[in-house]
Write a protein that holds these residues in place. Sequence first.
Motif, PDB file in Angstrom:
ATOM      1  N   GLY A  46      17.503  19.348  14.531  1.00 34.01           N
ATOM      2  CA  GLY A  46      18.387  18.674  15.474  1.00 34.01           C
ATOM      3  C   GLY A  46      19.807  18.456  15.010  1.00 34.01           C
ATOM      4  O   GLY A  46      20.614  17.887  15.750  1.00 34.01           O
ATOM      5  N   THR A  49      22.378  19.657  17.565  1.00 35.38           N
ATOM      6  CA  THR A  49      22.226  19.216  18.951  1.00 35.38           C
ATOM      7  C   THR A  49      23.568  19.069  19.653  1.00 35.38           C
ATOM      8  O   THR A  49      24.488  18.427  19.151  1.00 35.38           O
ATOM      9  N   PRO A  56      20.050  17.529  26.033  1.00 29.72           N
ATOM     10  CA  PRO A  56      20.301  17.872  24.633  1.00 29.72           C
ATOM     11  C   PRO A  56      19.585  19.181  24.303  1.00 29.72           C
ATOM     12  O   PRO A  56      18.441  19.388  24.703  1.00 29.72           O
ATOM     13  N   ARG A 110      22.098  13.297  20.968  1.00 25.27           N
ATOM     14  CA  ARG A 110      20.762  13.044  21.522  1.00 25.27           C
ATOM     15  C   ARG A 110      20.714  11.649  22.154  1.00 25.27           C
ATOM     16  O   ARG A 110      20.191  11.469  23.245  1.00 25.27           O
ATOM     17  N   TRP A 129      12.454   9.566  22.375  1.00 28.90           N
ATOM     18  CA  TRP A 129      13.609  10.411  22.685  1.00 28.90           C
ATOM     19  C   TRP A 129      14.271  10.957  21.424  1.00 28.90           C
ATOM     20  O   TRP A 129      14.680  12.110  21.365  1.00 28.90           O
ATOM     21  N   MET A 130      14.367  10.116  20.394  1.00 27.91           N
ATOM     22  CA  MET A 130      15.060  10.508  19.167  1.00 27.91           C
ATOM     23  C   MET A 130      14.166  11.315  18.221  1.00 27.91           C
ATOM     24  O   MET A 130      14.653  11.931  17.278  1.00 27.91           O
ATOM     25  N   ASN A 133      14.926  14.880  16.441  1.00 25.62           N
ATOM     26  CA  ASN A 133      15.980  14.995  15.436  1.00 25.62           C
ATOM     27  C   ASN A 133      15.532  14.359  14.128  1.00 25.62           C
ATOM     28  O   ASN A 133      14.984  13.266  14.123  1.00 25.62           O
TER      29      ASN A 133
END
Length: 163
Positions: A46, A49, A56, A110, A129-130, A133
């Motif tokens: 990531g 990104t 993303p 992101r 969501w994170m 990465n």
Amino acid sequence: MTSYRLQVNGKPHTVDVDPDTPLLYVLRNDLKLNGAKFGCGLGQCGSCTVMLDKAPVMSCVLPVSLVGTRAVRTVESPGTRWVPGVVLQQAFIDEQAAQCGYCIAGMIMRATALFERESTPTDEQIRNWMQPNLCRCGTHMRILRAVRRAADVLATQPVRKKR
């Protein structure tokens, strides 16, 4: 070589590259936008990104030929000056979320995508969501706290449009 017209950070660009050239290479080598980093080259970390329209994407595995007319946004974008972008960057500073800093541009992009989808994310939404990465330095907990801090600040502020 093929000529591609790209919309990057609100500006039109034309590049002559091989259709299989990753978007990351075009951004860094041709457009001199070095925020997105080459981490793994496999779409697994990531660091690269960027936003493609409002999604993303990991630019190291996205061939420039698939970008089409969609808008590309990088961490250098003027859009990072809109209120959530400023708040998010300050939260990363306040939480000391960056150690080496290599992953941070990807994390910021992101998280920006998250805030554009969900104005008041839950802790579970933030974690999920994170998750794609990675931070090799291990500051994931600080990064999650930074995103949470930004969400809390944004929840108390009136919504503003991008400049």
